[in-house]
Design a protein around this motif. Sequence first.
Motif, PDB file in Angstrom:
ATOM      1  N   ARG A 313       0.839  -1.191   0.000  1.00  0.00           N
ATOM      2  CA  ARG A 313       0.000   0.000   0.000  1.00  0.00           C
ATOM      3  C   ARG A 313       0.877   1.245   0.000  1.00  0.00           C
ATOM      4  O   ARG A 313       2.043   1.203   0.367  1.00  0.00           O
ATOM      5  N   ASN A 324      -4.981   9.187   2.311  1.00  0.00           N
ATOM      6  CA  ASN A 324      -5.546   7.999   1.672  1.00  0.00           C
ATOM      7  C   ASN A 324      -4.532   6.860   1.642  1.00  0.00           C
ATOM      8  O   ASN A 324      -3.335   7.076   1.426  1.00  0.00           O
ATOM      9  N   TRP A 325      -5.036   5.656   1.838  1.00  0.00           N
ATOM     10  CA  TRP A 325      -4.249   4.442   1.588  1.00  0.00           C
ATOM     11  C   TRP A 325      -4.735   3.843   0.279  1.00  0.00           C
ATOM     12  O   TRP A 325      -5.921   3.593   0.088  1.00  0.00           O
ATOM     13  N   GLU A 330      -6.523  -0.671  -7.348  1.00  0.00           N
ATOM     14  CA  GLU A 330      -7.732  -0.370  -6.591  1.00  0.00           C
ATOM     15  C   GLU A 330      -8.199   1.049  -6.901  1.00  0.00           C
ATOM     16  O   GLU A 330      -7.408   1.997  -6.873  1.00  0.00           O
ATOM     17  N   ASP A 332     -10.917   2.626  -5.258  1.00  0.00           N
ATOM     18  CA  ASP A 332     -11.448   3.319  -4.082  1.00  0.00           C
ATOM     19  C   ASP A 332     -10.420   3.301  -2.958  1.00  0.00           C
ATOM     20  O   ASP A 332     -10.157   2.250  -2.356  1.00  0.00           O
ATOM     21  N   PRO A 333      -9.822   4.442  -2.638  1.00  0.00           N
ATOM     22  CA  PRO A 333      -8.844   4.478  -1.550  1.00  0.00           C
ATOM     23  C   PRO A 333      -9.513   4.385  -0.189  1.00  0.00           C
ATOM     24  O   PRO A 333     -10.708   4.651  -0.045  1.00  0.00           O
ATOM     25  N   GLU A 334      -8.720   4.005   0.804  1.00  0.00           N
ATOM     26  CA  GLU A 334      -9.174   4.032   2.192  1.00  0.00           C
ATOM     27  C   GLU A 334      -8.846   5.411   2.749  1.00  0.00           C
ATOM     28  O   GLU A 334      -7.683   5.782   2.878  1.00  0.00           O
ATOM     29  N   VAL A 336      -8.551   8.368   5.526  1.00  0.00           N
ATOM     30  CA  VAL A 336      -8.308   8.514   6.965  1.00  0.00           C
ATOM     31  C   VAL A 336      -8.413   9.990   7.331  1.00  0.00           C
ATOM     32  O   VAL A 336      -7.706  10.831   6.759  1.00  0.00           O
ATOM     33  N   GLU A 378      -2.678   4.931  10.558  1.00  0.00           N
ATOM     34  CA  GLU A 378      -3.762   4.024  10.173  1.00  0.00           C
ATOM     35  C   GLU A 378      -5.146   4.585  10.474  1.00  0.00           C
ATOM     36  O   GLU A 378      -6.061   4.462   9.653  1.00  0.00           O
ATOM     37  N   ASP A 379      -5.341   5.212  11.647  1.00  0.00           N
ATOM     38  CA  ASP A 379      -6.684   5.666  12.009  1.00  0.00           C
ATOM     39  C   ASP A 379      -6.761   7.168  12.271  1.00  0.00           C
ATOM     40  O   ASP A 379      -7.843   7.693  12.565  1.00  0.00           O
TER      41      ASP A 379
END
Length: 487
Positions: A313, A324-325, A330, A332-334, A336, A378-379
């Motif tokens: 990642r 974003n991760w 992919e 759609d990023p994750e 944060v 991460e969060d």
Amino acid sequence: MSRASRPGHSRPTAVIVIAPDESSAEIVIEGHRQVVSGLAPHETRRAALDVATGYAAHIGQPVLVDARDANGYWRLIATPDGVVQPAEPTAPAQPRPQPPVPGQVPAPQSQVKGKKSGRLLVVGGAIALVVLLLVGAGLAIPRILPGSSDAAEEGEADENAIPLEYPAPPGFEPVVELSEELAPDTQPAVSRDGSVVVYVDPEERLNLIDADGSRLWSVDLPFDAAAGLGAPRFVDYGGESTIVMETADTLWFWPESGGTATNVELPESGSARYAGDSVLVRDDDAAYLVIDGELEEIEAPGSSVPMLAADDRALTAVVSGPWNWISPGEEDPEVVHAERPSEAGEMEAVLTALREYVIVRWEPLQGDGSILAFHDREDGSVLGSAAIEEDALEDVSHLSAPIGLDLVVYGPVLFDPHSGETAVVPGFTPEISVGDQVFGELDGNRVALDTSGEPSEVPEDAETPRGLLGDRAVVVHDGHLYAIPPE
């Protein structure tokens, strides 16, 4: 297998190095390593020589023995019939044994007789040498090597106490417990957890040594040492800890556990970045992750910029807002969102992402200046924050080196990950975090700060540690690395 250690020389060479406590010895013959041990020093020496005479019997010709310990260096001849005798005084000097073939890292050696070797004091030149008892034809030959007295066998002499020939950095003793010679203009690297150190030796071999001083493996570099860009680095690659070295056009990876090296070619204008756990490659037009020996392009969403890599990642961020991760392929990023510190107003800027942290500057609720916060990558949670002056970050360099495990620093702000406490030292320029100290410069002076920000002066001639190998600082001086113990 060639029986000659080098072209034109008729005898193979065995190098024997006795551990400082004389409980174990490392023997290297034609690139193959073996560790033996004994209940008493004379048993260790006998076992080491038995390996040399056994090899001589196996190939049917004498073997030249380089014997080394803390007292001197000797050259012996081990014959096929079990006799060990001094070599001719005029015998030419031998190079170190040849390593395995380029690119192939041997698996870690198992210990002989079930006993792990102690710390090996392996010193370039003539510092770490072997204490040997010559044994031949079943009879003890009179000792011709110093260091094997009864007093030494009873443990009365401390052969580890070799003084460091220049001042030690704060918190460490001026005593050498391990030393290795480096290839010219190269630097070692210590793993972030302090379990191993990797370096290139003068024969241009890459070596991995653990915290006990035991050599785990050694391998020829597939390129000239002078072509390497910077020190080796430890990264995550293929799901395991890996050592990477970079040249102008290639990344080379060696598994820490041992195995075959792999390489990945860089784009023409590409360069590698090591701010995270893995390698992020960027060129003028794109960013890539290194996955399964290939460069996989990543698409940063919107105007965000890739900042670090972690496994497969990449973390991307904008000047102000969420990060974003993303992974290759992919869409759609994750996303944060950063948690707002309790004493902060609006976000001013995402400064950088380093290791486990995203570092953000916030407006204060009251007064001037800013709030500098360390966020979990991460969060987005706030791990630590501090109020700083408005111009405190003007000349801060976004380096990853000061991001340690026990003490994190960004510019003048120190953060203790264990307690969450922060300290601000105005004017401090960090260089590297080593254990619970961070080394750098304050008001033109070299200092080491503790977790509270209290400075200790670094002696003028002391070298800055490169990391901790176990609890020992690794320093580099005059072409050698030294491991020195804590006070």
